[in-house]
Design a protein around this motif. Sequence first.
Motif, PDB file in Angstrom:
ATOM      1  N   GLY A   1     -22.940  61.372  42.648  1.00  8.45           N
ATOM      2  CA  GLY A   1     -24.033  60.928  43.360  1.00  8.45           C
ATOM      3  C   GLY A   1     -23.905  58.808  43.113  1.00  8.45           C
TER       4      GLY A   1
ATOM      5  N   HIS B   1     -36.909  65.266  45.268  1.00 10.62           N
ATOM      6  CA  HIS B   1     -35.784  64.901  44.809  1.00 10.62           C
ATOM      7  C   HIS B   1     -34.555  66.840  45.523  1.00 10.62           C
ATOM      8  CE1 HIS B   1     -32.149  62.237  43.821  1.00 10.62           C
ATOM      9  NE2 HIS B   1     -31.436  63.782  43.365  1.00 10.62           N
TER      10      HIS B   1
ATOM     11  N   GLY C   1     -31.973  58.945  42.959  1.00 10.38           N
ATOM     12  CA  GLY C   1     -30.452  59.671  42.828  1.00 10.38           C
ATOM     13  C   GLY C   1     -30.604  57.881  41.856  1.00 10.38           C
TER      14      GLY C   1
END
Lengths: 148, 116
Positions: free
Chosen positions: A48, B7, B65
Motif C-alpha cells: 500500500g 475504503h 490507507g
Amino acid sequence: MTTAAAPADRGAPELVAPRSPRQRTKPGAAKARSNFELYAWVFMRISGLLLFFLVLGHLFIMNILDGGVQRVNFGFVAGRWASPFWRTWDLVMLLLAELHGTNGLRTVINDYAERAQTRFWLKMLLYTSAFLVVTLGTLVIFTFDPDL
Amino acid sequence: MWSWVAHRITGVLVFFFLFAHVLDTALVRVSPSSYNEVIEVYKSPIVNLLEVGLVAAVLFHALNGIRIILIDFWESGPKYQKQMLYIELVLFVVLLVPAAYRMLLHTAETLFGSAT
C-alpha cells in the motif's frame, strides 16, 4: 479470534494482540496452522505504501501532466516504454496493485459471501482473473514492440 | 466506521477498473490503431468525467490507507485517528479540486468553447 486459555476461576479470557503469530506449541492444539493472514496483513501495508507513490504518480503523469489523457496514444506509450525506468515502474505497479487488490477482494468475499460454496467459487473466479491480469500485463510489458 | 466502508467500496471499484485497464493497455500488443481507438474513449467527455471519479476513489483509498498504516504502526496513531481523518479529508479536497480542474479543462473547452 485466538484466545489463550483462561485461568479456571477468572471470567474474561486473556486476549492475544491482533494478527500476532499463532501459538504452535499450545497443548491441545490439533495442528500447527500457517501465519498466512499475518503475512497478508503486513503485505497490504508495505504494498500500500509503495502503491501510494506508484499509482498517484501514474495518475498524475497520465491524467494531469502536460495535456493529460488527450496526449496518450500508441506513440506516447512507445516513447515511455523505450525507457527501462518506466517499464520497471509499470511492472512493479502492475504486480503490487493486482496482488493488493486480489487480497482485498479475498477479504471482502470472506466477509460477505455466507455460503462456503459461494465463497469458494467467487475466490476461484478471483484467482483466475488475477492470474490472467498478471500474466497478460507482464507479457505485454516485456514483449512490447514499438515498430508494430 | 464510514471511512472503513468507503475504503472497501473504493478498493473494489479501483480493482475492477484495473482489470479493464490491463485489458485495454494490452491492445498495444495487437495494433497501434486498435489501441488508439480504445484510448479515444478515455478522451471523450463522459469517460473523462468518470476518470475524475477514478482519481477521487484512488486518492481517498491512498490517503485513508496511509492513515490505517499510521493507526497500526505509530504508537499515538489510535489516539489521533479522528484528527488524522480530518487532515485526510482536507488533503483529499485540496488535491482533488485542482486535479479535477486540470483533467476537465480540455473537455470543458471542447464542449463550451475556449474561455480565452
